[in-house]
Design an enzyme around this catalytic site. Structure first.
Site, PDB file in Angstrom:
ATOM      1  CB  SER A 216       2.513  -4.693   2.959  1.00 18.56           C
ATOM      2  OG  SER A 216       1.677  -4.238   3.991  1.00 18.56           O
ATOM      3  CD  GLN A 217      -2.680  -3.073  -0.201  1.00 18.27           C
ATOM      4  OE1 GLN A 217      -3.515  -2.879   0.667  1.00 18.27           O
ATOM      5  NE2 GLN A 217      -2.598  -2.320  -1.292  1.00 18.27           N
TER       6      GLN A 217
ATOM      7  CG  ASP B 220       4.168  -4.563  11.138  1.00 24.65           C
ATOM      8  OD1 ASP B 220       3.617  -3.444  11.187  1.00 24.65           O
ATOM      9  OD2 ASP B 220       4.103  -5.311  10.153  1.00 24.65           O
TER      10      ASP B 220
ATOM     11  CG  HIS C 291       4.608  -2.729   7.788  1.00 23.41           C
ATOM     12  ND1 HIS C 291       4.196  -4.050   7.748  1.00 23.41           N
ATOM     13  CD2 HIS C 291       4.058  -2.147   6.697  1.00 23.41           C
ATOM     14  CE1 HIS C 291       3.428  -4.235   6.695  1.00 23.41           C
ATOM     15  NE2 HIS C 291       3.326  -3.103   6.041  1.00 23.41           N
TER      16      HIS C 291
ATOM     17  CG  MET D 293      -1.712   1.179   1.515  1.00 16.28           C
ATOM     18  SD  MET D 293      -2.583   1.039   3.115  1.00 16.28           S
ATOM     19  CE  MET D 293      -1.703   2.236   4.096  1.00 16.28           C
TER      20      MET D 293
END
Ligand SMILES: *[C@@H]1O[C@H](CO)[C@@H](O)[C@H](O)[C@H]1NC(C)=O
Length: 305
Positions: free
Chosen positions: A102-103, A222, A276, A28
């Site tokens: 991530s996503q 994270d 993260h 993202m």
């Protein structure tokens, strides 16, 4: 011995046994084509494994609309587009390894489960939200107008008709206190996690079981993803306790094949130091040589003529 290893490497290259191509799916706020981000990853892969073909997933006609698509859209439609795109790339036709950031990690898992033609061999995910997020992610340090816009729209209500179909982050949002609403309203995650009680998609399990390795990497510090352990499929129960994967029906009833994969030593649970998406070159190169390099030790047992 040394000479034969060198000639073996040449043989492998000639026979097309070089390292598998690699597909990246960014996170993202990022895009397919930022030289500092996916470009850096592609560069490190090609440095460690010369000659490796690397493709970075792109939705939208240019990097800017690709970054938009990470916030706004319908992930089911985006995934279908990615399935079609990857099917048309000649270099990928014999299969590939994939890294989701991530996503991008849960979306690549969606690719495996829904399409997987061509098939993914090793799937590596960094700080992904496999079990969802209990909070819409924050907008990191840099002010990102897209992220702020996404958050302001999501504030209207994650499960309202508009938001749930147009905001990507809502499509992996899971309210632990309203599990039924999540099951009814979320358009992506309950399906991809085979959570519907009356309907389990056998193809999803079959396809996930076709992976050679599933590598689930959690960031040690994270603070963006809630809970960070979603990277390992952990999530909160209704009381707010964090439940490890092994104690969830997703695992014990093997809805997705995760239990079978794990008992077969085909899931690696890893921890990347730091916050993260702060992945050092050193860590990335370690992962690349561990999971993306072709099976040289096995091939070396055979002596070429
Ligand atoms: C299961 O998923 C596959 C791949 O997305 C789809 O083609 C199929 O229709 C689904 N099956 C059922 C019973 O929903």
């Amino acid at each position: 011995m040394k000479k034969s290893v060198i000639s073996l490497v040449c043989w492998m290259a000639a026979l097309g046994l070089a390292h598998k191509p690699v597909v990246l799916w960014h996170g993202m706020g990022d895009s397919c084509c930022d030289p500092e981000s996916m470009g850096r990853v592609a560069g490190l892969i090609q440095e460690a494994l010369p000659g490796t073909f690397v493709h970075s997933v792109q939705i939208g006609d240019d990097p800017d609309s690709d970054a938009n698509a990470g916030f706004f859209g319908n992930i089911n439609e985006q995934l279908e587009k990615v399935c079609n795109d990857l099917a048309e790339i000649p270099e990928l036709q014999d299969g590939f390894n994939a890294i989701g950031f991530s996503q991008g990690g849960q979306f690549l898992r969606g690719y495996v489960q829904r399409c997987n033609q061509p098939a993914i061999h090793n799937l590596i995910t960094f700080g992904s939200q496999h079990a969802g997020v209990s909070d819409i992610p924050g907008c990191a340090d840099q002010p990102d107008f897209r992220c702020n816009l996404m958050r302001s729209i999501a504030r209207r209500g994650v499960y309202t008709d508009y938001v749930r179909k147009h905001i990507i982050q809502a499509q992996y949002y899971k309210d632990p206190k309203n599990y039924d609403v999540y099951l009814n309203k979320n358009i992506f995650l309950p399906d991809i996690n085979n959570e519907f009680l009356l309907h389990k998609n056998k193809t999803y399990k079959q396809n996930l079981l076709s992976l050679n390795k599933l590598v689930l990497i959690k960031f040690a510090e994270d603070e963006t993803v809630r809970p960070a352990e979603s990277a390992w499929f952990w999530f909160y129960n209704e009381e707010g306790d964090l439940i490890p994967l092994e104690d969830q029906p997703l695992y014990t009833k093997d809805w997705l094949g995760l239990k079978t994969l794990n008992e077969d030593n085909r899931i690696d649970f890893e921890v990347c130091p730091g916050a993260h998406m702060r992945i050092s070159d050193e860590y990335l190169i370690m992962i690349v040589s561990k999971y993306l390099s072709s099976d040289l030790p096995l091939l070396m047992q055979q002596t070429p003529a």
